[in-house]
Scaffold this active site. Structure first.
Site, mmCIF file in Angstrom:
data_model
loop_
_atom_site.group_PDB
_atom_site.id
_atom_site.type_symbol
_atom_site.label_atom_id
_atom_site.label_comp_id
_atom_site.label_asym_id
_atom_site.label_seq_id
_atom_site.Cartn_x
_atom_site.Cartn_y
_atom_site.Cartn_z
ATOM 1 N N HIS C 156 0.844 -1.194 0.000
ATOM 2 C CA HIS C 156 0.000 0.000 0.000
ATOM 3 C C HIS C 156 0.885 1.251 0.000
ATOM 4 C CE1 HIS C 156 -3.116 -2.872 1.255
ATOM 5 N NE2 HIS C 156 -3.992 -1.972 0.847
ATOM 6 N N LYS C 160 -0.778 4.793 4.695
ATOM 7 C CA LYS C 160 -1.550 3.796 5.448
ATOM 8 C C LYS C 160 -0.881 3.569 6.797
ATOM 9 C CE LYS C 160 -3.547 -0.857 4.965
ATOM 10 N NZ LYS C 160 -4.920 -0.466 5.318
#
Lengths: 267, 267, 267, 267
Positions: C156, C160
């Site tokens: 990601h 995040k």
């Protein structure tokens, strides 16, 4: 690198241009001193809907902009026609141009090179500002000296009309420069379905995937008995160009000559 | 699964056969009771150079082997011709065959299916024992119901003569069964170099990479606005077939009918 | 599938909501009959800046919306609190809800299930509308029956905060349901640098990559002697959720009961 | 490159040694003149079971071998102890050594460097002969100048005991040399399961996957807003080392000094 670089920008309302404004605003040692835009003469950037809150004047007449503004670097993100005119103006004003286009003719490039030399003013023309793509091509050329076999797979969204991509063809051409010409694959290989083995550029095979869900990706795969080496560039957003623009602005300050392609600014 | 399964094997000296011997020896609840081999009548496996230390007799006459040995399962890793004869012998002796060949004719398959039914004896014929490849094809068929666009890239060593691979074509055909026929990519797309977009199977594009350093790999890529789903099978060694043979042996013990393809043994 | 489905939508101005409007407008057999939005009572969608040109009324009072509009399906893209109230109203009006939240409590889910049964009205609650992610998890659970070893790598963007991702943990839990609990890797393996082998969920290792340039990607890798099978989902845009919403709308028309998770709508 | 290079080899019966014999035999301008092997004094290579059909004498006494044989290059594929003795003998005989070990001490390396200088004889010591791995590390170091964020994923078979791999740690160290020290990922990121974010080398995260079916693979992923650049090396067979040995033999002929690491032979 901490001294402020004063920047002029042509084309602030385009997709690339507005990203460039964000990049300039987000870089401590960059300062926007003004823009060239065929609309909005007399306004400032912050008055234009959707643009960042920068208090820099807009000029629709490029000549006037170059006369009035005191800049170190001029970034052009318009089109080859306007860009060519702007670039000459910039050099004549001893303002270093950073130009992102692959649309100049050989004659135009020669003329700009001569003008850069006459004015002893650095200039960077970059057909590709994606640093990752530039490195991919550079690494591919280096690896080709040690691997006889290479194939290229490029993957784009299915709105792209041409295949293979320009980057894939350029990568193959760069590899071709450093290796002996030879066909790859088994001499007796057969396609039971035409096209299976892809396009052929001097023995190198190129495969073009077109699927929704992809943006722009390319992998260059080198193979040799017992090992493969793969270089993969994946572009997910045009923001990726901005690190290249930033790099070019910083580098053009250190040169007094003509450079074509970011790869020629790298050590 | 802890009850011992007694196994006969035809073709113990081939590459697949010797891997199968290792697999049987390494599986607690498998027991080799004997082999069929056109050479070495009267010897035992452990007496053959290069084979594992198993004290199981070798018969060159298949009829004699089936008459004398008391087996639950018969594995054939020879060739379609011998395999066909052996398989009929096995069914007639109520020994469940596990056969790894794609070389039987439709008529032969029909006959074996009828014989399996007459003898109420389970049989598994598997053209592909690589469980990973079988799952890849199955998942591809499932995903195709939810994704309109798919392309296949298969990568093999450059000694492979045919392109695309049989597995790639079979995958496309399995997908074709579950989707409406349609061309993919932009209707106006153009190849500036022929073959760039690969082979076309009912609108699906297949790309064949041939490079030293690869063994056998296939990726099936499904694309949709905003996402891609990729299923990738990579085979690095023929040992990969043995988990499929083992699975088939265990499953054939639970059925009394004819099954073609490991996928039809999976829940 | 050619009969028109009349749709109500709650939350038209959110990011998901405006994508849903585009999806509805772009689907021939879908018709938007009205929206619930806490603002803009009495206006129509096309009067709201940035929303598509659809002439559907907006109600700020959900009760009034359900009383006045004649819809087949109700899509809620608000939040768990409003969504819960809306969903009960929809069921009581025999309008089939399609709800995208993972925020309902067990008690709430039980109550909605009971209400769906009482009203004999189909309902779909989907914590994940990305069809590719749902398929990835489903295929992973299926493959785990044939492969003893699996690791998960999720990648990601570096904004995040939590690691591993919820999808990675859920994938491991789904796999755990179908396999015997066991540790993977060599029993004597050692980390010379802590964390190298990742997080451990019942013997399965999970690795979280956080890099700018990624959006959301997960690969589930199954390994076995001689082969690997990898399932990779890559999400590049929230548009990816819309094919799941569309699928749920079409499927909810065919059921009269409670379904949790898109995977339970798949054959 | 067409002049014949006469080669001595120590360790012809090892796995690497026998591959080296095949490589020498398969290279037109390489000629094996003899071997050092603690067994088989007085025999020739072709008399040894499993070795290729080369009529080159074997000496068990290294001193005698160097006295009698007239070689250009000496390849050592034994172990650090013997290798050290052999290398000094080679340099003293003005035969250029190509040595594949990472087991020499700093003192030993200093001594060999001095001896090479005294004798004006080229020598190449390569801890890693896999050209692809060497290029991967080199490209990683180059890319790190343009990308602030990088993570490393290395994948090996599950018989490997240590994690992370030596190559992964070395790659991180090479990157560390060229970038400002900084932590990556979000400053507030949290591991809900320990180890999820991998090992940390000066802010770079390293993830070690251990699964059957893999041999040795490493990917180095650089990320930046809007793009990723990935360099992946996959080793499937120890044959991959032979192109590195061949390259070192050719290059050592062109130098008269000490070189450590193939990367220092590359342009």
């Amino acid at each position: 690198m901490t001294e402020t670089i004063n920047i002029m920008l042509a084309g602030p309302r385009g997709k690339m241009g507005s990203e460039a404004l964000n990049m300039i605003e987000g870089t401590d040692h960059f300062q926007l001193v003004g823009c060239v835009d065929r609309k909005h003469q007399g306004k400032t950037i912050k008055e234009i809907d959707g643009l960042p809150d920068i208090d820099a004047p807009i000029y629709s007449d490029a000549q006037e902009a170059f006369d009035r503004l005191n800049a170190d670097v001029f970034i052009d993100l318009t089109n080859p026609e306007s860009g060519y005119v702007h670039t000459k103006l910039a050099l004549n004003h001893h303002i270093r141009p950073v130009i992102g286009t692959s649309g100049f003719s050989e004659d135009q490039l020669d003329e700009l090179k001569q003008l850069s030399s006459d004015k002893q003013t650095g200039i960077v023309i970059a057909p590709n500002f994606a640093i990752g793509a530039v490195l991919m091509m550079r690494f591919s050329q280096m690896a080709a000296k040690y691997f006889d076999s290479v194939e290229i797979i490029e993957k784009h969204h299915d709105e792209k009309l041409d295949a293979p991509s320009g980057t894939a063809v350029k990568t193959a051409q760069l590899i071709k420069e450093v290796r002996d010409s030879h066909q790859q694959g088994h001499p007796d290989e057969q396609e039971s379905l035409p096209g299976a083995r892809g396009a052929n550029v001097d023995g190198m095979h190129i495969h073009s995937v077109r699927l929704p869900g992809y943006i722009a990706q390319q992998e260059v795969i080198f193979g040799q008995s017992g090992q493969t080496l793969t270089i993969n560039h994946n572009s997910t957003d045009r923001k990726s160009f901005m690190s290249g623009v930033k790099f070019a602005v910083e580098q053009v300050m250190t040169i007094d000559h003509f450079v074509y392609g970011l790869e020629n600014l790298m050590e």
